[in-house]
Every structure is written in C-alpha cells, then in structure tokens.
Design a protein around this motif. Sequence first.
Motif, PDB file in Angstrom:
ATOM      1  N   ALA A 125       8.683  -5.782   0.998  1.00 22.48           N
ATOM      2  CA  ALA A 125       7.303  -5.425   1.213  1.00 22.48           C
ATOM      3  C   ALA A 125       6.775  -4.458  -0.029  1.00 22.48           C
ATOM      4  O   ALA A 125       5.325  -4.689  -0.186  1.00 22.48           O
ATOM      5  N   VAL A 126       7.415  -3.657  -0.668  1.00 23.85           N
ATOM      6  CA  VAL A 126       6.756  -2.973  -1.782  1.00 23.85           C
ATOM      7  C   VAL A 126       6.464  -3.943  -2.796  1.00 23.85           C
ATOM      8  O   VAL A 126       5.613  -3.920  -3.664  1.00 23.85           O
ATOM      9  N   THR A 127       7.398  -4.915  -3.010  1.00 25.33           N
ATOM     10  CA  THR A 127       7.200  -5.971  -3.953  1.00 25.33           C
ATOM     11  C   THR A 127       5.740  -6.671  -3.629  1.00 25.33           C
ATOM     12  O   THR A 127       5.095  -7.269  -4.655  1.00 25.33           O
ATOM     13  N   GLY A 128       5.810  -7.086  -2.394  1.00 27.25           N
ATOM     14  CA  GLY A 128       4.503  -7.933  -1.970  1.00 27.25           C
ATOM     15  C   GLY A 128       3.321  -6.870  -2.265  1.00 27.25           C
ATOM     16  O   GLY A 128       2.248  -7.631  -2.619  1.00 27.25           O
ATOM     17  N   PHE A 129       3.261  -5.838  -1.997  1.00 28.67           N
ATOM     18  CA  PHE A 129       2.106  -4.908  -2.253  1.00 28.67           C
ATOM     19  C   PHE A 129       1.816  -4.904  -3.769  1.00 28.67           C
ATOM     20  O   PHE A 129       0.635  -5.187  -4.144  1.00 28.67           O
ATOM     21  N   MET A 178      -3.762  -6.708  -0.429  1.00 31.28           N
ATOM     22  CA  MET A 178      -2.700  -5.859  -0.823  1.00 31.28           C
ATOM     23  C   MET A 178      -1.812  -5.666   0.714  1.00 31.28           C
ATOM     24  O   MET A 178      -0.672  -5.655   0.727  1.00 31.28           O
ATOM     25  N   SER A 181      -0.454  -9.193   1.861  1.00 29.05           N
ATOM     26  CA  SER A 181       0.849  -9.430   0.784  1.00 29.05           C
ATOM     27  C   SER A 181       1.946  -8.648   1.262  1.00 29.05           C
ATOM     28  O   SER A 181       3.091  -8.868   1.204  1.00 29.05           O
ATOM     29  N   THR A 182       1.573  -7.285   1.549  1.00 25.38           N
ATOM     30  CA  THR A 182       2.740  -6.367   2.017  1.00 25.38           C
ATOM     31  C   THR A 182       3.264  -6.667   3.230  1.00 25.38           C
ATOM     32  O   THR A 182       4.689  -6.655   3.400  1.00 25.38           O
ATOM     33  N   THR A 185       4.846 -10.715   2.824  1.00 26.92           N
ATOM     34  CA  THR A 185       6.136 -10.714   1.983  1.00 26.92           C
ATOM     35  C   THR A 185       7.093  -9.966   2.630  1.00 26.92           C
ATOM     36  O   THR A 185       8.423 -10.365   2.355  1.00 26.92           O
ATOM     37  N   GLY A 186       6.955  -8.890   3.085  1.00 23.12           N
ATOM     38  CA  GLY A 186       8.112  -8.088   3.677  1.00 23.12           C
ATOM     39  C   GLY A 186       8.787  -8.980   4.817  1.00 23.12           C
ATOM     40  O   GLY A 186       9.968  -8.754   4.992  1.00 23.12           O
TER      41      GLY A 186
END
Length: 202
Positions: A125-129, A178, A181-182, A185-186
Amino acid sequence: MKKFTIRDFVILALMVGILLLMSTTPLGYLNIGPLAITFNVIPLAIAAIALGPVGGLIVGCVFGITSFLQCIGVGGSSAMGVMLFSINPVLTFIQRFVPRALDGLLLGYIYRFLRKRTKSYVACAVTGFFSAFLNTLLFMTALVVLFGNTQYMQELIGGRNIIVFICTFVGVNAVAEMASSTILTGAVGTALDKAGLFRERK
C-alpha cells in the motif's frame, strides 16, 4: 542482484502489456467531471514490488515512452504535452520520460526497504502511495525546471510561488490518484504475494 527467472519475465511482460493497454485506452483513466484519475502508476508499482528496482525501471521507461508519444498524438493526446513539444521536443522527452523511469526505480527500493520491516499489505500500500506521489512530484519538478522560464509556463504560474502553483495545479487530481493507487496496489500486491509470486524477491 538475482538474475531474472522465467516467472519474472512473465510478470514483466504482463505488467508492460497492462500498462500499454491502459495508456492507449480509456481503461487507464477515470473521468469524473473535470477530474481525470490515472491508474497507470499501479502496474508500475506492481512491477517494482514483484521485480525490484530493475523491473520498476523497465516498466517506468515504458510508461515514460507512452507519455511522450501522447505529445505527438500517439495512443492519446495531451494538450500540455503538445504545447511543450512545440517549444522543445528534446526537453519534452526528458520531462516525460525521466520522471517515470526514476519513479519505477525508486519504488523498487522503497518496497524492498518496507518489506523487511512491515507486513505485506502495508509495504504494498505504501509503495502504491509513493508510485503516485513520486510520479506527480518528479513530473512537476521536471516541468518547472525545464520549462519554468518559457512564456507558456509563466502564464500558467501567473506570478504565484512555485510551491503554491504546483499544489493548486495538481490539486484534487493528485490526491485522488494517490488514494486509488494506495488502495488498489495494496490489494493487488498482497493477493499476488499470497499467491507466492513475490516470495523469491523478499
């Protein structure tokens, strides 16, 4: 650095294919009134998660090329891109390509750092952000640095402070990107991790 396996090449080809599909069709964008949210940063983040910095860099390069091609009407059109291309094609390529390539490269290191210290979902999730955040930050930074002195950009900035201009220019669009994506992706990253696709990269 571990060598890519057949599984890695399959994932890489899949992420490149998804990115190309999203970049050249409406699937990559969600239009809500004047707001356009792009999901193109999600396959970029997944590639960086699954394949590390090298995979992220490769998919980031593909993302950058598709972004540049929109400046000449290939796979879509970007009004700003068309204008920048008419001012300086070489700088336009740098402004469109380099931020996306760097985004993918950095995401690989971000995920690698996070995965050693936290759970899979949080790391994904953080990578997605950061995929959306860095894309916006690097894109706008390159825009201001390379084209800030042009008449076109001076009219857009309108005498405002650069930080204020960037915040107001990207606005709700960047926040929505953001958030989406968070979340996505998470969810996708965790599901693929549980399926064992990322195990060799931890």
